[in-house]
Design a protein around this motif. Structure first.
Motif, PDB file in Angstrom:
ATOM      1  N   GLU A 217      39.643  42.996  37.256  1.00  0.00           N
ATOM      2  CA  GLU A 217      39.178  43.910  38.102  1.00  0.00           C
ATOM      3  C   GLU A 217      37.629  43.994  37.601  1.00  0.00           C
ATOM      4  N   GLU A 218      37.307  43.746  36.349  1.00  0.00           N
ATOM      5  CA  GLU A 218      35.927  43.679  35.993  1.00  0.00           C
ATOM      6  C   GLU A 218      35.114  42.428  36.672  1.00  0.00           C
ATOM      7  N   ALA A 219      35.860  41.313  36.973  1.00  0.00           N
ATOM      8  CA  ALA A 219      35.396  40.004  37.550  1.00  0.00           C
ATOM      9  C   ALA A 219      34.821  40.580  38.956  1.00  0.00           C
ATOM     10  N   GLN A 254      36.215  31.766  39.433  1.00  0.00           N
ATOM     11  CA  GLN A 254      36.599  30.612  40.263  1.00  0.00           C
ATOM     12  C   GLN A 254      37.743  31.001  41.373  1.00  0.00           C
ATOM     13  N   THR A 255      38.499  31.615  41.115  1.00  0.00           N
ATOM     14  CA  THR A 255      39.731  31.952  42.168  1.00  0.00           C
ATOM     15  C   THR A 255      39.256  32.678  43.222  1.00  0.00           C
ATOM     16  N   ILE A 256      38.256  33.744  42.766  1.00  0.00           N
ATOM     17  CA  ILE A 256      37.832  34.715  43.760  1.00  0.00           C
ATOM     18  C   ILE A 256      36.792  33.814  44.755  1.00  0.00           C
ATOM     19  N   LEU A 257      35.936  33.046  44.232  1.00  0.00           N
ATOM     20  CA  LEU A 257      35.046  32.074  45.325  1.00  0.00           C
ATOM     21  C   LEU A 257      35.938  31.354  46.057  1.00  0.00           C
ATOM     22  N   ALA A 265      43.542  33.686  55.574  1.00  0.00           N
ATOM     23  CA  ALA A 265      43.577  34.696  54.710  1.00  0.00           C
ATOM     24  C   ALA A 265      44.792  34.514  54.003  1.00  0.00           C
ATOM     25  N   SER A 266      45.877  34.009  54.660  1.00  0.00           N
ATOM     26  CA  SER A 266      47.154  34.213  54.182  1.00  0.00           C
ATOM     27  C   SER A 266      47.463  33.339  52.854  1.00  0.00           C
ATOM     28  N   LEU A 267      46.482  32.480  52.733  1.00  0.00           N
ATOM     29  CA  LEU A 267      46.132  31.343  51.446  1.00  0.00           C
ATOM     30  C   LEU A 267      45.493  32.093  50.348  1.00  0.00           C
ATOM     31  N   PHE A 268      45.080  33.240  50.474  1.00  0.00           N
ATOM     32  CA  PHE A 268      44.220  34.039  49.633  1.00  0.00           C
ATOM     33  C   PHE A 268      45.062  34.329  48.164  1.00  0.00           C
ATOM     34  N   ILE A 269      44.432  34.064  47.049  1.00  0.00           N
ATOM     35  CA  ILE A 269      45.003  34.380  45.959  1.00  0.00           C
ATOM     36  C   ILE A 269      45.151  36.020  45.708  1.00  0.00           C
ATOM     37  N   ALA A 274      40.860  42.109  49.614  1.00  0.00           N
ATOM     38  CA  ALA A 274      40.678  41.628  50.913  1.00  0.00           C
ATOM     39  C   ALA A 274      39.130  42.061  51.306  1.00  0.00           C
ATOM     40  N   LYS A 275      38.784  43.481  51.042  1.00  0.00           N
ATOM     41  CA  LYS A 275      37.584  44.142  51.370  1.00  0.00           C
ATOM     42  C   LYS A 275      36.197  43.432  50.517  1.00  0.00           C
ATOM     43  N   ASP A 276      36.567  43.196  49.164  1.00  0.00           N
ATOM     44  CA  ASP A 276      35.736  42.591  48.296  1.00  0.00           C
ATOM     45  C   ASP A 276      35.452  41.173  48.932  1.00  0.00           C
TER      46      ASP A 276
END
Ligand code: ZN
Length: 324
Positions: A217-219, A254-257, A265-269, A274-276
């Protein structure tokens, strides 16, 4: 210590088969290297192998015989563990201790097992001292060298040892395993499988650490601050108390970028953010996102190389804030 069994070494099936065959045949090399990055589960493998080598029951390690119990409780007279406990290098003195421990005749186990926890940290002088012992190994003794990076060892050491190389589990399989075996939520399992880079030992450690979700959450919060005018001061305020967790924070970024660079989007971690992710994608084009990824890799490397952490983070936050 947990009474771990061979089956707990998930993803290491072929290595486990080799170890079992070695134990069953009784033909065990005098020196073995267990190689894998930190947190992969080398100590667990060494502990199971040690018990299997000393176990007096058929299905080794049984976990209940006197030898298994003593190894589990760390009081077996024929098992010696040597670590560097806070120091940076294994010096010649530790190797002298290894050599003298290997020379002692077994008290009750039939074998004497010496485990060097941080073999990669041996100084050159220490390795040269160890070589002689590897050339003329004492009877009934086994040396287990636990090594994070093989490149730190002399080729002459490597060539005199049998190699037990642990391997990664594909992140998709690891995520599935975390869901099926430990009942973890799919999203969390995917995050942990990616952060642990496919190493089961690391994944298990993270799975037991609830504070990891707070770091995530901080990230996201820090990336939001960096996207708003003057937000860098807020970003500094948030990252400063997390200093001990910066490597994890960097892994999360790294995982966010990575998610931001994916079309599908189905491959998102981080599907639940999704909004961020959409906000970041609308603010930075792919080229800028890739440059930020490169900065994260550099920062990760610099921290691992003991660069000044504050300088690394200062520079990283500026890179993450840059619009281009
Ligand atoms: Zn046993």
């Amino acid at each position: 210590m947990v009474n771990a069994v061979w089956e707990d070494l998930i993803g290491q099936e072929s290595l486990v088969s080799r170890c079992k065959a070695m134990v069953a045949s009784g033909r065990v090399p005098h020196a073995l290297i267990i190689s894998a990055p930190a947190g992969a589960g080398k100590s667990t493998l060494a502990e199971i192998l040690t018990r299997a080598l000393l176990c007096t029951h058929g299905n080794a390690p049984c976990g209940i015989c006197s030898n298994c119990q003593k190894v589990l409780h760390g009081n077996h007279p024929d098992v010696v563990r040597i670590g560097i406990s806070g120091k940076n290098t294994v010096v010649s003195k530790s190797v002298e201790q290894i050599i003298s421990e290997l020379a002692v005749k077994p008290y009750e186990g039939g074998r004497r097992i010496v485990i060097l926890e941080d073999a990669h940290a041996m100084s050159l002088a220490a390795q040269n001292k160890l070589l002689k012992s590897l050339e003329e190994p004492p009877e009934a003794s086994i040396l287990l060298l636990l090594c994070d990076t093989l490149s730190s060892l002399l080729p002459t050491i490597i060539s005199r040892c049998a190699m037990l190389r642990m391997c990664r589990v594909p992140t998709r399989d690891l995520a599935q395993l975390l869901v099926n075996r430990w009942g973890m939520m799919t999203m969390r399992a995917q995050v942990i499988a990616n952060l642990s880079d496919g190493w089961v030992g690391r994944a298990m450690q993270m799975a037991r650490d609830d504070s990891i979700w707070q770091i995530r959450e901080e990230a996201f919060a820090v990336l939001r601050y960096l996207s708003s005018p003057g937000g860098i001061f807020l970003a500094y305020q948030h990252v400063t108390p997390l200093r001990a967790r910066w490597p994890q924070l960097i892994s999360f970024w790294q995982t966010i970028l990575r998610d931001c660079l994916l079309e599908d989007a189905s491959l998102f971690i981080h599907k639940d953010h999704a909004k961020d992710l959409a906000a970041l994608r609308s603010r930075y084009h792919d080229g800028a996102l890739r440059r930020k990824c490169a900065s994260l890799i550099r920062a990760e490397y610099d921290l691992a190389q003991n660069a000044n952490p504050s300088l690394v983070m200062d520079s990283l936050l500026l890179d993450l804030m840059a619009a281009e």
